[in-house]
Scaffold this motif. Structure first.
Motif, PDB file in Angstrom:
ATOM      1  N   TYR A 137       3.759  15.712  -4.868  1.00 43.27           N
ATOM      2  CA  TYR A 137       3.054  15.097  -3.742  1.00 43.27           C
ATOM      3  C   TYR A 137       3.562  15.699  -2.434  1.00 43.27           C
ATOM      4  O   TYR A 137       4.757  15.678  -2.167  1.00 43.27           O
ATOM      5  N   PHE A 138       2.634  16.208  -1.633  1.00 43.66           N
ATOM      6  CA  PHE A 138       2.997  16.789  -0.338  1.00 43.66           C
ATOM      7  C   PHE A 138       3.058  15.728   0.749  1.00 43.66           C
ATOM      8  O   PHE A 138       3.920  15.769   1.620  1.00 43.66           O
ATOM      9  N   VAL A 139       2.104  14.825   0.757  1.00 44.64           N
ATOM     10  CA  VAL A 139       2.075  13.752   1.749  1.00 44.64           C
ATOM     11  C   VAL A 139       2.260  12.428   1.018  1.00 44.64           C
ATOM     12  O   VAL A 139       1.705  12.217  -0.065  1.00 44.64           O
ATOM     13  N   ASN A 140       3.059  11.531   1.606  1.00 42.18           N
ATOM     14  CA  ASN A 140       3.385  10.282   0.925  1.00 42.18           C
ATOM     15  C   ASN A 140       3.908   9.286   1.955  1.00 42.18           C
ATOM     16  O   ASN A 140       4.923   9.532   2.609  1.00 42.18           O
ATOM     17  N   THR A 141       3.221   8.179   2.093  1.00 41.61           N
ATOM     18  CA  THR A 141       3.643   7.164   3.066  1.00 41.61           C
ATOM     19  C   THR A 141       4.790   6.310   2.542  1.00 41.61           C
ATOM     20  O   THR A 141       5.458   5.625   3.325  1.00 41.61           O
ATOM     21  N   GLY A 142       5.000   6.326   1.226  1.00 38.33           N
ATOM     22  CA  GLY A 142       5.899   5.343   0.644  1.00 38.33           C
ATOM     23  C   GLY A 142       5.202   3.989   0.645  1.00 38.33           C
ATOM     24  O   GLY A 142       4.137   3.807   1.248  1.00 38.33           O
ATOM     25  N   SER A 143       5.771   3.007  -0.003  1.00 35.78           N
ATOM     26  CA  SER A 143       5.162   1.684  -0.088  1.00 35.78           C
ATOM     27  C   SER A 143       5.478   0.870   1.167  1.00 35.78           C
ATOM     28  O   SER A 143       6.624   0.837   1.627  1.00 35.78           O
ATOM     29  N   PHE A 144       4.444   0.231   1.719  1.00 35.88           N
ATOM     30  CA  PHE A 144       4.644  -0.646   2.881  1.00 35.88           C
ATOM     31  C   PHE A 144       3.696  -1.831   2.783  1.00 35.88           C
ATOM     32  O   PHE A 144       2.676  -1.790   2.078  1.00 35.88           O
ATOM     33  N   LYS A 145       4.009  -2.889   3.500  1.00 37.28           N
ATOM     34  CA  LYS A 145       3.202  -4.104   3.449  1.00 37.28           C
ATOM     35  C   LYS A 145       1.864  -3.897   4.150  1.00 37.28           C
ATOM     36  O   LYS A 145       1.803  -3.337   5.243  1.00 37.28           O
ATOM     37  N   ALA A 146       0.797  -4.384   3.522  1.00 34.18           N
ATOM     38  CA  ALA A 146      -0.552  -4.264   4.100  1.00 34.18           C
ATOM     39  C   ALA A 146      -1.407  -5.419   3.583  1.00 34.18           C
ATOM     40  O   ALA A 146      -1.513  -5.620   2.371  1.00 34.18           O
ATOM     41  N   ASP A 147      -2.011  -6.158   4.491  1.00 32.15           N
ATOM     42  CA  ASP A 147      -2.863  -7.275   4.099  1.00 32.15           C
ATOM     43  C   ASP A 147      -4.243  -6.806   3.644  1.00 32.15           C
ATOM     44  O   ASP A 147      -4.828  -7.365   2.718  1.00 32.15           O
TER      45      ASP A 147
ATOM     46  N   LEU B  67       0.836  -1.193   0.000  1.00 29.22           N
ATOM     47  CA  LEU B  67       0.000   0.000   0.000  1.00 29.22           C
ATOM     48  C   LEU B  67       0.872   1.244   0.000  1.00 29.22           C
ATOM     49  O   LEU B  67       1.909   1.291   0.673  1.00 29.22           O
ATOM     50  N   GLN B  68       0.453   2.242  -0.766  1.00 30.32           N
ATOM     51  CA  GLN B  68       1.110   3.542  -0.748  1.00 30.32           C
ATOM     52  C   GLN B  68       0.042   4.618  -0.841  1.00 30.32           C
ATOM     53  O   GLN B  68      -0.754   4.633  -1.774  1.00 30.32           O
ATOM     54  N   LEU B  69       0.006   5.512   0.145  1.00 27.45           N
ATOM     55  CA  LEU B  69      -0.949   6.622   0.163  1.00 27.45           C
ATOM     56  C   LEU B  69      -0.193   7.912  -0.097  1.00 27.45           C
ATOM     57  O   LEU B  69       0.803   8.201   0.572  1.00 27.45           O
ATOM     58  N   ARG B  70      -0.669   8.692  -1.041  1.00 31.46           N
ATOM     59  CA  ARG B  70      -0.019   9.958  -1.347  1.00 31.46           C
ATOM     60  C   ARG B  70      -1.028  10.898  -1.994  1.00 31.46           C
ATOM     61  O   ARG B  70      -2.018  10.461  -2.582  1.00 31.46           O
ATOM     62  N   SER B  71      -0.737  12.191  -1.888  1.00 28.02           N
ATOM     63  CA  SER B  71      -1.673  13.167  -2.435  1.00 28.02           C
ATOM     64  C   SER B  71      -0.982  14.491  -2.684  1.00 28.02           C
ATOM     65  O   SER B  71      -0.098  14.903  -1.922  1.00 28.02           O
ATOM     66  N   ARG B  72      -1.395  15.153  -3.752  1.00 26.53           N
ATOM     67  CA  ARG B  72      -0.944  16.517  -4.015  1.00 26.53           C
ATOM     68  C   ARG B  72      -1.732  17.482  -3.136  1.00 26.53           C
ATOM     69  O   ARG B  72      -2.801  17.130  -2.620  1.00 26.53           O
ATOM     70  N   PRO B  73      -1.281  18.712  -2.988  1.00 23.74           N
ATOM     71  CA  PRO B  73      -1.942  19.683  -2.096  1.00 23.74           C
ATOM     72  C   PRO B  73      -3.102  20.408  -2.772  1.00 23.74           C
ATOM     73  O   PRO B  73      -3.243  21.620  -2.662  1.00 23.74           O
TER      74      PRO B  73
ATOM     75  N   ASP C 215      -4.087  13.331   7.558  1.00 25.58           N
ATOM     76  CA  ASP C 215      -3.089  12.874   8.525  1.00 25.58           C
ATOM     77  C   ASP C 215      -2.627  11.479   8.117  1.00 25.58           C
ATOM     78  O   ASP C 215      -3.366  10.499   8.270  1.00 25.58           O
ATOM     79  N   LEU C 216      -1.405  11.394   7.587  1.00 23.04           N
ATOM     80  CA  LEU C 216      -0.828  10.107   7.192  1.00 23.04           C
ATOM     81  C   LEU C 216       0.321   9.709   8.120  1.00 23.04           C
ATOM     82  O   LEU C 216       1.195   8.929   7.731  1.00 23.04           O
ATOM     83  N   ASP C 217       0.302  10.238   9.334  1.00 20.51           N
ATOM     84  CA  ASP C 217       1.267   9.841  10.363  1.00 20.51           C
ATOM     85  C   ASP C 217       0.589   8.900  11.344  1.00 20.51           C
ATOM     86  O   ASP C 217      -0.374   9.289  12.025  1.00 20.51           O
ATOM     87  N   SER C 218       1.037   7.677  11.413  1.00 18.43           N
ATOM     88  CA  SER C 218       0.465   6.729  12.367  1.00 18.43           C
ATOM     89  C   SER C 218       1.428   5.566  12.578  1.00 18.43           C
ATOM     90  O   SER C 218       1.955   5.001  11.601  1.00 18.43           O
ATOM     91  N   GLN C 219       1.651   5.223  13.832  1.00 18.11           N
ATOM     92  CA  GLN C 219       2.561   4.148  14.198  1.00 18.11           C
ATOM     93  C   GLN C 219       3.931   4.391  13.554  1.00 18.11           C
ATOM     94  O   GLN C 219       4.484   5.466  13.691  1.00 18.11           O
ATOM     95  N   THR C 220       4.438   3.425  12.815  1.00 10.96           N
ATOM     96  CA  THR C 220       5.771   3.619  12.232  1.00 10.96           C
ATOM     97  C   THR C 220       5.724   4.251  10.840  1.00 10.96           C
ATOM     98  O   THR C 220       6.770   4.488  10.227  1.00 10.96           O
ATOM     99  N   VAL C 221       4.542   4.523  10.326  1.00  9.53           N
ATOM    100  CA  VAL C 221       4.393   5.160   9.014  1.00  9.53           C
ATOM    101  C   VAL C 221       4.316   6.669   9.206  1.00  9.53           C
ATOM    102  O   VAL C 221       3.474   7.169   9.959  1.00  9.53           O
ATOM    103  N   GLN C 222       5.164   7.406   8.539  1.00 16.16           N
ATOM    104  CA  GLN C 222       5.195   8.860   8.668  1.00 16.16           C
ATOM    105  C   GLN C 222       5.077   9.493   7.268  1.00 16.16           C
ATOM    106  O   GLN C 222       6.064   9.830   6.630  1.00 16.16           O
ATOM    107  N   GLY C 223       3.839   9.637   6.834  1.00 22.54           N
ATOM    108  CA  GLY C 223       3.591  10.202   5.513  1.00 22.54           C
ATOM    109  C   GLY C 223       3.356  11.693   5.522  1.00 22.54           C
ATOM    110  O   GLY C 223       3.352  12.332   4.467  1.00 22.54           O
ATOM    111  N   GLY C 224       3.147  12.270   6.720  1.00 20.02           N
ATOM    112  CA  GLY C 224       2.961  13.703   6.833  1.00 20.02           C
ATOM    113  C   GLY C 224       1.533  14.108   7.133  1.00 20.02           C
ATOM    114  O   GLY C 224       0.588  13.346   6.949  1.00 20.02           O
TER     115      GLY C 224
END
Length: 451
Positions: free
Chosen positions: A295-305, A282-288, A394-403
């Protein structure tokens, strides 16, 4: 840009002649006790316009392109872009968005992201739609759309499919490529929205399209509408919007107030979405909310079931005023990142200064574009609309810091006709990312042409 330059004179000519303003007309609203049905000869809606005549604020039908309607036709080429025959009807439309964005950043913002002013082709598309067997007593409509993707220089298939009316069950069945049905603002045609872009959380979490089927129902006795859908990526696996292998979506809306006579509607809804990310990543990102911006906020790709989302919507429109808000949360099943939860939404207020209408569609649960009573080509002022919106993600949660990003947007829309619109806006955004907090000012303008 070659295809765009060749199409612009045609689009501009149609906008200036008020083509759609003269020929598009919505069906007279049925009483609230009537089950919404598809008009016998529905045509394209994205970006063609079925906004309703001034004085009528509700629309009670929907089709495969999700909301344009005309009266029953004889067999003839009635207009240059429309065919009506005994076995099928067809109508084509087109739309063009040209945008210019400029930015003013403080020192911290420049450390976070580098930005430059730019003009962009935001959108260019062709839409073809109509009805199969128009004399059949059961409405079967079709739609097909193709869009030019400017950044990638390629043509993409957009909303395409079939919709069958099932009045015995009080609804319509759609199969094909379409919006999933989560969020009123996401369902709305992009050309009909009141701001430049949808909320940042919308673009980050909800794919623009999906392949599958959905049921759109309405229970008039209780003023209740809903849509249920299932989608997968069997066909769309290679498409850029396909970020989920499968999703199930449900949206439920109550309309305690919906009066055409009083020009009022109150939409209260909730939506749920469950999805399995493509390749369990999963990767969440968005322009402003500025197409030319990175892209202003971006989690990068991480594992998600899997993910599940829950959100609300609340909109109230009375005469020239519109008030609304949406907010939702995404819960992510991702043991490697401690199962983060992301969220975001917006609040908005709009006001129309001239005699104009923004129709609400009770069959699909969404608003249409503003339709001025007298366009500038009829000697009138068109319609001026003031918009104030605040959005947050808000894409900041646990170890994911997307901004985290919030933006306040005052803007003015000049609806010159049903075919031409000029958007002028200012935005003030605050980005909390990279252990920095920066502020950016946005200066945006957009020209919208369609028929």
């Amino acid at each position: 840009m070659g295809p765009i330059r060749s199409a612009m004179p045609l689009l501009l000519l149609m906008a200036m002649t008020g083509f759609d303003a003269r020929y598009s007309r919505a069906q007279q609203p049925a009483p609230s006790s009537t089950v919404p049905q598809v008009d016998p000869d529905a045509g394209p809606s994205e970006p063609s316009l079925a906004r309703g005549e001034p004085g009528h604020s509700l629309q009670n039908s929907i089709d495969a392109s999700e909301s344009w309607e005309t009266p029953p036709p004889p067999r003839r080429m009635v207009r240059f872009n429309e065919y009506r025959g005994p076995y099928f009807t067809a109508r084509y439309g087109a739309g063009l968005l040209l945008e210019y964005d400029a930015f003013a950043q403080d020192a911290t913002s420049k450390e976070q992201i580098v930005m430059y002013p730019a003009e962009r082709l935001r959108d260019f598309r062709w839409i073809l739609a109509g009805r199969i067997l128009p004399r059949w007593n059961r409405s079967l409509t079709w739609s097909s759309g193709i869009m030019y993707d400017g950044p990638n220089h390629q043509w993409l298939i957009r909303q395409t499919g079939l919709m069958l009316a099932v009045p015995e069950l009080g609804g319509n069945f759609f199969v094909g490529r379409s919006k999933e049905g989560f969020s009123l603002l996401k369902i709305m045609v992009g050309y009909d929205g009141w701001t430049f872009e949808r909320q940042t959380i919308s673009d980050a979490t909800i794919p623009i399209l999906a392949d599958g089927f959905k049921w759109l129902g309405y229970v008039p006795k209780y003023h209740f509408l809903y849509n249920l859908g299932y989608f997968n990526d069997v066909v769309s696996h290679s498409q850029t919007f396909s970020t989920y292998s499968s999703t199930e979506v449900g949206r439920f809306v109550w309309l305690p107030v919906h009066s055409d006579k009083e020009d009022k509607v109150l939409d209260l809804g909730v939506a749920y979405r469950f999805g399995i990310p493509e390749d369990h990543k999963l990767q969440l990102r968005s322009r402003p909310e500025a197409f030319a911006a990175p892209y202003f906020v971006n989690t990068g790709s991480f594992k998600a079931d899997s993910t599940w989302m829950l959100g609300y919507e609340a909109y109230y429109r009375e005469n020239r005023w519109l008030f609304g808000s949406e907010y939702w949360w995404m819960h992510t099943s991702s043991p490697s990142t401690n199962n983060p939860v992301f969220s975001g939404g917006d609040v908005v207020t709009t006001y129309l200064f001239n005699d104009a209408s923004r129709v609400y569609n009770t069959a699909g649960g969404f608003f249409r574009a503003v339709s001025p009573k007298r366009s500038i080509f009829q000697g009138g002022p068109g319609a001026w609309e003031l918009v104030l919106r605040y959005s947050y993600i808000d894409l900041d949660s646990q170890t994911v810091q997307g901004g985290k990003f919030g933006r306040f947007t005052p803007m003015v829309n000049w609806h010159m006709s049903n075919n031409m619109r000029l958007e002028m806006g200012y935005g003030y955004g605050h980005l909390d990312r990279f252990n920095l907090k920066g502020n950016t000012q946005f200066f945006q303008t957009r020209l919208q042409l369609q028929f």
